[in-house]
Every structure is written in C-alpha cells, then in structure tokens.
Design a protein around this motif. Sequence first.
Motif, short mmCIF file in Angstrom:
data_model
loop_
_atom_site.label_atom_id
_atom_site.label_comp_id
_atom_site.label_asym_id
_atom_site.label_seq_id
_atom_site.Cartn_x
_atom_site.Cartn_y
_atom_site.Cartn_z
N GLY A 180 80.56 59.54 17.45
CA GLY A 180 80.98 58.72 18.62
C GLY A 180 81.81 58.58 18.23
O GLY A 180 82.61 58.15 17.12
N LEU A 181 82.83 58.01 18.95
CA LEU A 181 84.67 57.77 18.86
C LEU A 181 84.91 57.34 20.44
O LEU A 181 86.06 57.18 21.27
CB LEU A 181 84.78 59.15 19.65
N GLY A 182 84.06 56.02 20.03
CA GLY A 182 84.74 54.33 21.28
C GLY A 182 85.73 53.83 20.13
O GLY A 182 86.18 54.19 19.05
N ARG A 183 85.70 52.64 20.26
CA ARG A 183 86.55 51.72 19.60
C ARG A 183 86.89 52.51 18.49
O ARG A 183 87.38 52.22 17.41
CB ARG A 183 86.17 50.64 20.64
N GLY A 223 84.80 54.07 15.91
CA GLY A 223 84.91 55.53 15.68
C GLY A 223 86.41 56.00 15.98
O GLY A 223 86.55 56.80 14.80
N ARG A 224 87.40 55.34 16.47
CA ARG A 224 88.44 56.11 16.46
C ARG A 224 89.50 55.52 15.47
O ARG A 224 89.94 55.93 14.85
CB ARG A 224 89.10 55.66 17.76
N ARG A 225 88.93 54.20 15.05
CA ARG A 225 89.83 54.07 14.21
C ARG A 225 89.24 54.69 12.98
O ARG A 225 89.71 54.59 12.09
CB ARG A 225 89.35 52.46 13.82
N VAL A 226 87.96 54.96 13.19
CA VAL A 226 87.70 55.39 11.82
C VAL A 226 87.70 56.54 11.12
O VAL A 226 88.64 57.37 10.75
CB VAL A 226 85.90 55.99 11.47
N LEU A 240 79.28 62.10 7.84
CA LEU A 240 78.82 62.11 8.92
C LEU A 240 78.60 60.42 8.98
O LEU A 240 77.50 59.85 8.79
CB LEU A 240 77.05 62.90 8.94
N SER A 241 78.96 60.10 9.89
CA SER A 241 79.86 58.08 10.08
C SER A 241 78.83 58.43 11.57
O SER A 241 79.57 58.97 12.89
CB SER A 241 81.44 57.70 9.76
N LEU A 242 78.09 57.27 11.82
CA LEU A 242 77.94 56.95 12.74
C LEU A 242 78.26 56.03 13.92
O LEU A 242 78.22 55.05 13.67
CB LEU A 242 75.77 56.33 12.88
N HIS A 243 78.67 56.14 15.03
CA HIS A 243 78.80 55.20 15.74
C HIS A 243 79.08 55.06 17.47
O HIS A 243 79.80 55.19 18.48
CB HIS A 243 80.85 55.38 15.57
N VAL A 244 77.59 55.09 17.22
CA VAL A 244 76.98 55.15 18.66
C VAL A 244 76.21 53.80 18.68
O VAL A 244 75.31 53.45 17.98
CB VAL A 244 76.16 56.44 19.07
N LEU A 256 75.79 60.65 4.61
CA LEU A 256 75.33 59.89 6.07
C LEU A 256 75.58 58.84 6.21
O LEU A 256 75.78 57.78 4.52
CB LEU A 256 74.08 59.51 6.06
N VAL A 257 76.69 58.18 6.57
CA VAL A 257 77.17 56.45 6.65
C VAL A 257 76.79 55.96 8.49
O VAL A 257 76.88 56.75 9.21
CB VAL A 257 78.41 56.59 7.06
N ASN A 258 76.04 54.31 8.47
CA ASN A 258 75.46 53.65 9.28
C ASN A 258 76.28 52.65 9.37
O ASN A 258 75.49 51.83 8.23
CB ASN A 258 74.07 53.96 9.89
N VAL A 259 77.31 52.25 10.08
CA VAL A 259 77.10 50.64 10.48
C VAL A 259 77.13 50.36 11.87
O VAL A 259 77.92 49.26 12.17
CB VAL A 259 78.88 50.35 9.88
N SER A 260 76.13 51.36 12.23
CA SER A 260 75.70 50.52 14.21
C SER A 260 73.98 49.95 13.96
O SER A 260 74.04 49.00 14.57
CB SER A 260 76.19 51.72 15.06
N ARG A 261 73.73 50.79 14.33
CA ARG A 261 72.04 50.20 14.12
C ARG A 261 71.02 50.75 14.03
O ARG A 261 71.13 52.02 13.57
CB ARG A 261 72.00 50.32 16.29
N GLY A 262 70.07 50.23 13.02
CA GLY A 262 69.54 51.07 12.25
C GLY A 262 68.65 51.93 12.34
O GLY A 262 67.90 52.80 12.33
#
Length: 321
Positions: A149-152, A154-157, A200-204, A228-234
Amino acid sequence: MKVVLTSTLIPVGAADLAVFDGLGVDFVTVDGNDGQALLEGTRDADAVIVLVEHITRAVIENMLRCRSITRFGIGVDTVDVESATEHGIWVTNVPDANFREVAVHAIALALAVSRRLPALDDGVRHRGWASSFAPGVHRPDTQVFGLLGLGRIGRRVAVMAKAIGYSVICFDPMITSADASSVGAELVPQGELLARSDVLSLHVPLIDSTRNVIDRAALSAMKEGAVLVNVSRGGLIDEEALVDALRSGHLFGAGLDAFAHEPLEPGSALRELDSVILTPHAAHWSEESWDETLAKVLAEAARVLRGLPPRYPVNRPLERA
C-alpha cells in the motif's frame, strides 16, 4: 439539530463546539458500546461522529433524519458505508490528521524489532547487561523495506525508510511506477514484494479483498528472517498463522499496533512471544493529531448541516426518497 458523538472517550469542550454557531445544535454524547443506547441516541440525530463503534445497517435503518456519519480517524470499517449510501447519508473521515504519526510508529516498530531493543533493554534492566551479538540483525543499507500500500501513510513511510538507508519497494494496484518513483520506491508485483522484503509494512484499509491478505501462504512466501509491521488493521493478518511463522523462526519478528480483536485477548499467543512488539492501536496518537482530528470531524458535521458537501467524503449518497 442534534449531533451525536458515540464515544465517551472523546472530551469535547465549549470552544470546540463554536463551529456549530448559528445552527442551534444540541451536542450529545452516548455510549455507543451499549447497543440500545446507540440505537436510541442516534435515532433522531442529524449528524453522528464515531470513534470505533459499529454503525451497522440496523443502526442506520433506525435513523430518522441523519445526514452524515463522520469517523474520528481514517478507517471506516466499522461503518456500513453501503447502507449509509442507500439511505442518503454522507460517510466521511479524517485521512490527513495523523498520517505523520502512523508513519513514525511504523518506522519505530520496524527498527525496534530489527534492532532487538526490547530484549536488550530487558537484559540490562534485569541482569545488568545483555549480549549484543545476535544473528539476524543487519544494517538497513543491505536490506529492502517493503510496503503493501502506497497511500498517504505508505508514501511517508517510504521517504523515511529511504532516508534511513533501506531500498524501498511497494505493491499497490492503484498507483503507477512513476508514483512510486516520486518517493524513491520501486513498484513490484505482490509476490515479489513478499519474496524480497526484509521488512514488510502494511498500509491498506480493511475491506473484503484485504482481509487476511497476510495469510499462511503469504507468510510462507515471505523472506526468511523478515520482519512484519502492521499499523493498519488487525484483520489484515491471520494471527494464528503469524504465531506459527514466528515460533518456527521463519520470521525474525513482528511489530503490531492492530489486532483482530481489541483489546488483545488474555489467551492470545502473541503475548507470549519475545520476538513481537505489541502496542495498543496507538500509532495515530500525538497531542497535535488528536486536536486536529477533533477539529476536522466537528467541521465536517457542521458543513453537511449547513448544506455544504463534506471535505473528506468516503461515499456519494443516493438522493433521499
């Protein structure tokens, strides 16, 4: 008019409500975790503001005159957007108030796991020292940071990871190679993302097509020793499969800020793993992001009540019958 806040966790002061001046608004807070209180409290609402409470089809069909449902944050997975659209109700969110904080949290988790900070801290704290010689720790310059995911956010990350020294790759079916290149990332197929990423970082968002997107097969396809990194939804991760991948040593570790069930259950195996850093859905937080989010959700509700379109629409509601 009546504006209903469905969470008792959000303090709202008189100064905050100045945005409704001239509208004659009655601002009410209800405990949206109580199903009956939620139904009764929103029945005659003109606008509803939601933190994490579930605004289901049943709740929406019970509303007599609601014009907007605004999410206090980004994700709208607890709101039945389809039903709101059918009933002529705007669904809005605040996508730009805390993306900086979430990006920082993702990087912080990635580095803390990769550098084994909890284990090192524990050793010094409880034994006076700890060995710094541990396999699996590598310099970012030799590693690949992957973004699903490369939204707002993801782009910052991507920009931050690049600055640290990582090579950055991403998968996002909604963007072009030029979009990825603009933040120093390489756009790759999803399978390649899994195979090449050291982090791998999740941004969706959590929608039907992304639920358990990181399942047992995806975890098996990930690079051995990856983080694995998840700061989005479980719901993006099959947590049982993740536990197995961590216990087997296939993954080096994980940094998780979101879980399938929140709060995390007492019996969750994730609590037992030293290779995991767990934070309580806190990536969004800073004093600045909280103040900005509050101001913007109130402004969204006020705009719709004044007959103006929202600034951050998630849907396009149908005309009321």
